[in-house]
Write a protein that holds these residues in place. Structure first.
Motif, mmCIF file in Angstrom:
data_model
loop_
_atom_site.group_PDB
_atom_site.id
_atom_site.type_symbol
_atom_site.label_atom_id
_atom_site.label_comp_id
_atom_site.label_asym_id
_atom_site.label_seq_id
_atom_site.Cartn_x
_atom_site.Cartn_y
_atom_site.Cartn_z
ATOM 1 N N PRO A 101 14.031 12.891 49.051
ATOM 2 C CA PRO A 101 15.387 12.930 49.834
ATOM 3 C C PRO A 101 15.425 14.255 50.687
ATOM 4 C CG PRO A 101 15.558 12.301 47.250
ATOM 5 C CD PRO A 101 13.908 12.808 47.448
ATOM 6 N N ARG A 102 15.561 14.184 51.885
ATOM 7 C CA ARG A 102 16.045 16.164 53.187
ATOM 8 C C ARG A 102 16.784 16.615 52.750
ATOM 9 N NH1 ARG A 102 15.761 11.524 57.148
ATOM 10 N NH2 ARG A 102 16.968 10.531 56.298
ATOM 11 N N ASP A 103 18.020 15.779 52.147
ATOM 12 C CA ASP A 103 19.040 16.937 51.608
ATOM 13 C C ASP A 103 19.899 15.896 50.401
ATOM 14 O OD1 ASP A 103 20.867 15.098 52.778
ATOM 15 O OD2 ASP A 103 20.241 16.350 54.521
ATOM 16 N N ALA A 104 20.695 16.596 49.549
ATOM 17 C CA ALA A 104 21.442 16.304 49.039
ATOM 18 C C ALA A 104 22.288 15.224 49.100
ATOM 19 C CB ALA A 104 22.176 17.019 48.337
ATOM 20 N N SER A 105 22.835 14.717 50.197
ATOM 21 C CA SER A 105 22.907 13.315 50.642
ATOM 22 C C SER A 105 22.138 12.129 50.857
ATOM 23 C CB SER A 105 23.582 13.067 52.189
ATOM 24 O OG SER A 105 22.851 13.445 52.678
ATOM 25 N N GLU A 106 21.474 12.291 50.689
ATOM 26 C CA GLU A 106 20.032 11.613 50.641
ATOM 27 C C GLU A 106 19.707 10.881 48.929
ATOM 28 O OE1 GLU A 106 16.774 9.995 53.828
ATOM 29 O OE2 GLU A 106 16.137 10.945 52.864
ATOM 30 N N THR A 107 19.407 10.331 48.519
ATOM 31 C CA THR A 107 18.713 8.911 47.464
ATOM 32 C C THR A 107 17.436 9.220 47.703
ATOM 33 O OG1 THR A 107 19.359 6.690 47.734
ATOM 34 C CG2 THR A 107 21.466 8.391 46.910
ATOM 35 N N PRO A 108 16.668 9.454 45.866
ATOM 36 C CA PRO A 108 15.545 9.010 46.416
ATOM 37 C C PRO A 108 15.140 7.665 46.982
ATOM 38 C CG PRO A 108 16.517 9.714 43.843
ATOM 39 C CD PRO A 108 17.356 9.553 44.410
ATOM 40 N N LEU A 109 16.317 6.192 46.412
ATOM 41 C CA LEU A 109 16.339 5.330 46.886
ATOM 42 C C LEU A 109 16.427 4.935 48.816
ATOM 43 C CD1 LEU A 109 15.024 2.375 46.550
ATOM 44 C CD2 LEU A 109 17.866 1.664 46.221
ATOM 45 N N GLN A 110 17.203 6.167 49.051
ATOM 46 C CA GLN A 110 16.939 5.779 50.505
ATOM 47 C C GLN A 110 16.324 6.764 51.364
ATOM 48 O OE1 GLN A 110 21.273 7.848 50.365
ATOM 49 N NE2 GLN A 110 21.996 6.258 50.320
ATOM 50 N N ALA A 111 15.488 7.834 50.393
ATOM 51 C CA ALA A 111 14.546 8.466 50.651
ATOM 52 C C ALA A 111 12.918 7.785 51.126
ATOM 53 C CB ALA A 111 14.305 9.580 50.224
ATOM 54 N N ALA A 112 12.750 6.520 49.952
ATOM 55 C CA ALA A 112 12.141 5.984 50.282
ATOM 56 C C ALA A 112 11.707 4.830 51.031
ATOM 57 C CB ALA A 112 11.883 4.995 48.946
ATOM 58 N N ARG A 113 13.189 4.022 51.355
ATOM 59 C CA ARG A 113 13.257 3.030 52.177
ATOM 60 C C ARG A 113 13.022 3.919 53.794
ATOM 61 N NH1 ARG A 113 14.241 -2.222 50.893
ATOM 62 N NH2 ARG A 113 16.117 -1.926 48.582
ATOM 63 N N HIS A 114 14.042 4.983 53.703
ATOM 64 C CA HIS A 114 13.381 5.539 55.427
ATOM 65 C C HIS A 114 12.282 5.386 55.643
ATOM 66 C CE1 HIS A 114 13.692 8.577 58.129
ATOM 67 N NE2 HIS A 114 13.134 9.773 57.516
ATOM 68 N N LYS A 115 10.964 6.480 54.799
ATOM 69 C CA LYS A 115 9.747 6.352 55.243
ATOM 70 C C LYS A 115 8.600 5.192 54.606
ATOM 71 C CE LYS A 115 8.458 10.771 54.792
ATOM 72 N NZ LYS A 115 7.935 11.173 53.986
ATOM 73 N N LEU A 116 9.712 3.555 54.502
ATOM 74 C CA LEU A 116 9.144 2.362 54.092
ATOM 75 C C LEU A 116 9.597 2.018 56.123
ATOM 76 C CD1 LEU A 116 10.404 0.466 51.207
ATOM 77 C CD2 LEU A 116 7.407 1.106 52.009
ATOM 78 N N GLU A 117 10.514 2.075 56.729
ATOM 79 C CA GLU A 117 10.838 2.071 57.817
ATOM 80 C C GLU A 117 9.677 2.845 58.902
ATOM 81 O OE1 GLU A 117 12.237 -0.049 61.089
ATOM 82 O OE2 GLU A 117 12.749 -0.196 58.746
ATOM 83 N N LEU A 118 9.643 3.957 59.049
ATOM 84 C CA LEU A 118 8.442 4.927 59.095
ATOM 85 C C LEU A 118 7.319 4.216 59.877
ATOM 86 C CD1 LEU A 118 9.741 8.492 59.169
ATOM 87 C CD2 LEU A 118 10.526 7.166 60.551
ATOM 88 N N ALA A 119 6.968 3.750 57.549
ATOM 89 C CA ALA A 119 5.845 3.041 58.293
ATOM 90 C C ALA A 119 5.162 1.934 58.443
ATOM 91 C CB ALA A 119 5.203 3.445 56.507
ATOM 92 N N ARG A 120 5.686 1.455 58.879
ATOM 93 C CA ARG A 120 5.896 0.129 60.629
ATOM 94 C C ARG A 120 4.625 0.742 61.377
ATOM 95 N NH1 ARG A 120 8.980 -4.211 59.270
ATOM 96 N NH2 ARG A 120 10.095 -3.740 57.910
ATOM 97 N N GLN A 121 4.595 1.703 61.749
ATOM 98 C CA GLN A 121 3.973 2.589 62.875
ATOM 99 C C GLN A 121 2.499 2.705 62.641
ATOM 100 O OE1 GLN A 121 4.437 1.736 65.780
ATOM 101 N NE2 GLN A 121 6.098 0.621 65.197
#
Length: 484
Positions: A101-121
């Motif tokens: 999580p980048r800050d307190a507003s991001e949950t563990p699940l959101q943080a992982a989903r964010h990286k999954l999206e970036l990893a498409r490249q």
């Protein structure tokens, strides 16, 4: 008539974690379909690479990479296209990043989903660890959903208060959940109270510059944290993996726990066995700002003995792509500096130089900690071995060739390397990822966003795999989604 294979790597010395032999490696459809004795005729193929006199090892699995990571005020300067390309240049064909999580507003699940999206490249295959900072009633369901996505490891920081640190209550609860989910708990083990107090003591004496980094984070802080975490792992029954161990004492604590039946693992990084704390009195100490810091030459030598002797289970880069502009913003105050080193591209040559003799003594250990061990511990089927049924991830190198590191000439998106100017062996001459030749004497051949997201199997399931890194899991081993 049998159709020709896509690729044959002929006459090479194939080294796995359990031995070596001269063989032809037959590749078709992105998989290794056969390993034939080198005395047999070379089978027909669309492309034949003559590896006579060369070494063929499995593509590396770097279980500890930080990509496009924000921690406090700093964000690393890379993305998945860049870091996965650098990984391939260095013979690593699978990286594992963190959804922190980048800050307190991001949950563990959101943080992982964010990286999954970036990893498409990504240009190489990618798997993910999750991370939990604060426990609340939503975390168990998030961990279950993460496991359903194929993310079955979670990293917890025992230090870095105010950013990524988890308190002991959170650590205990996450361990309990991960044990129930057949997952693995990853730990950054440094005792925060000791580090905070030691840093304050040095600050009171005006000693906050980068040249004092190694004095503010003593070996005791690492080993005290390992003891504490091992007790919690024993209490919860959770398998536990310690990242970037920098002292032989920390490794010995894990070894003792394993003797007593605990599923515990030690990872180290190339910089902890190849460098020592004299770098902080050199001309560019900011090149070496990482936590834990480099230790004494005696400690580094003893850690290297543990590595060569089999007590260390994985060598990872802990890659973090900051540049010198970021590093030099606050060299006068280590409390405000970004800590972390670029290393995904140099992991193989540094480890090879430190571990493998001119007669190839130690090559099996190198393959174990570079590829097979990380694949098996992190439950990545089809990775970590040159064996029939495995993914065709292969590195071909001349074990005698030496190159001098040019920090600015590497491909990691930064302008320095902690190994700049060092002469190293073990540089890849050719790299095959998923059956594609991505590096040869013609340079790098960008495969585009061909990397896949790899789902982790269960930790207990992986322990039961025969061979190295699931090398016998032939059919269905390539799990996950296309990276397109």
């Amino acid at each position: 008539m049998t159709a020709p294979a896509d690729l044959v790597i002929a006459h090479g010395t194939v080294a796995n974690a359990d031995g070596r032999r001269r063989a032809h490696v037959v590749v078709d459809g992105g998989r290794i379909t056969a390993l034939l004795d080198a005395a047999e005729p070379v089978p027909p193929a669309r492309q034949v690479i003559d590896a006579a006199g060369l070494l063929v090892i499995p593509g590396g699995v770097d279980g500890h990479c930080h990509v496009a990571q924000t921690t406090g005020p700093y964000t690393t300067l890379d993305d998945y296209a860049l870091t996965s390309t650098a990984a391939l240049w260095g013979g690593t064909t699978t990286i594992m990043d963190f959804g922190i999580p980048r800050d307190a507003s991001e949950t563990p699940l959101q943080a992982a989903r964010h990286k999954l999206e970036l990893a498409r490249q990504a240009r190489c295959d990618v798997a993910l660890h999750a991370s939990v900072i604060d426990w609340d009633e939503t975390v168990p369901a998030q961990l279950q959903e993460l496991a359903d996505l194929g993310i079955r490891s979670v990293k917890l920081y025992m230090t870095n208060r105010g950013t990524t640190m988890a308190d002991n209550d959170t650590v205990l609860q996450v361990m309990r959940q991960m044990a129930a989910l057949d997952g693995l708990t990853w730990i950054h083990a440094e005792h925060d109270a000791i580090i905070a107090d030691c840093t304050a003591e040095h600050a009171g004496r005006g000693q906050t510059g980068i040249e004092h980094l190694h004095l503010t984070r003593p070996e005791l802080a690492e080993e005290a944290s390992v003891r504490e975490v091992l007790a919690m792992a024993e209490y919860t029954g959770a398998p536990v993996y310690f990242v970037h161990q920098s002292t032989p004492g920390a490794v010995d604590l894990v070894t003792e726990a394993r003797v007593n039946g605990l599923a515990a693992y030690s990872e180290t990084c190339p910089h902890y066995v190849a460098l020592d704390d004299t770098v902080y009195s050199g001309p560019v100490p900011e090149w070496f700002a990482c936590c834990p810091p480099m230790r004494s030459a005696e400690t580094a030598a003893a850690l290297r003995e543990r590595l060569l002797g089999g007590a260390v289970h994985a060598v990872a880069s802990d890659h973090s792509c900051y540049d010198l502009t970021q590093k030099r913003l606050h060299t006068e105050d280590i409390r405000q500096m970004p800590h972390g080193l670029p290393g995904v591209e140099t992991r193989l040559p540094v480890a090879f130089t430190e571990m493998v003799g001119p007669d190839l003594a130690g090559i099996e250990r190198l393959v174990e900690v570079f590829a097979a061990g990380p694949a098996r511990i992190n439950a990545l089927p089809g990775k970590g071995a040159v064996a029939e049924g495995c993914d065709a991830d292969l590195v071909i190198l001349d074990p005698a060739e030496e190159r001098t590191v040019d920090g600015a000439g590497l491909h990691m998106g930064t302008d320095f390397s902690p190994f700049h100017g060092r002469s190293l062996r073990g540089w890849p001459q050719m790299v095959v990822a998923g059956g594609r030749v991505v590096l040869d004497d013609g340079g790098f051949h960008d495969p585009g966003p061909a990397g896949r997201f790899l789902e982790q199997a269960g930790f207990g399931e992986a322990l039961a795999w025969p061979g190295q890194g699931g090398s016998r899991q032939a059919a269905g081993a390539a799990t996950g989604q296309d990276g397109e």
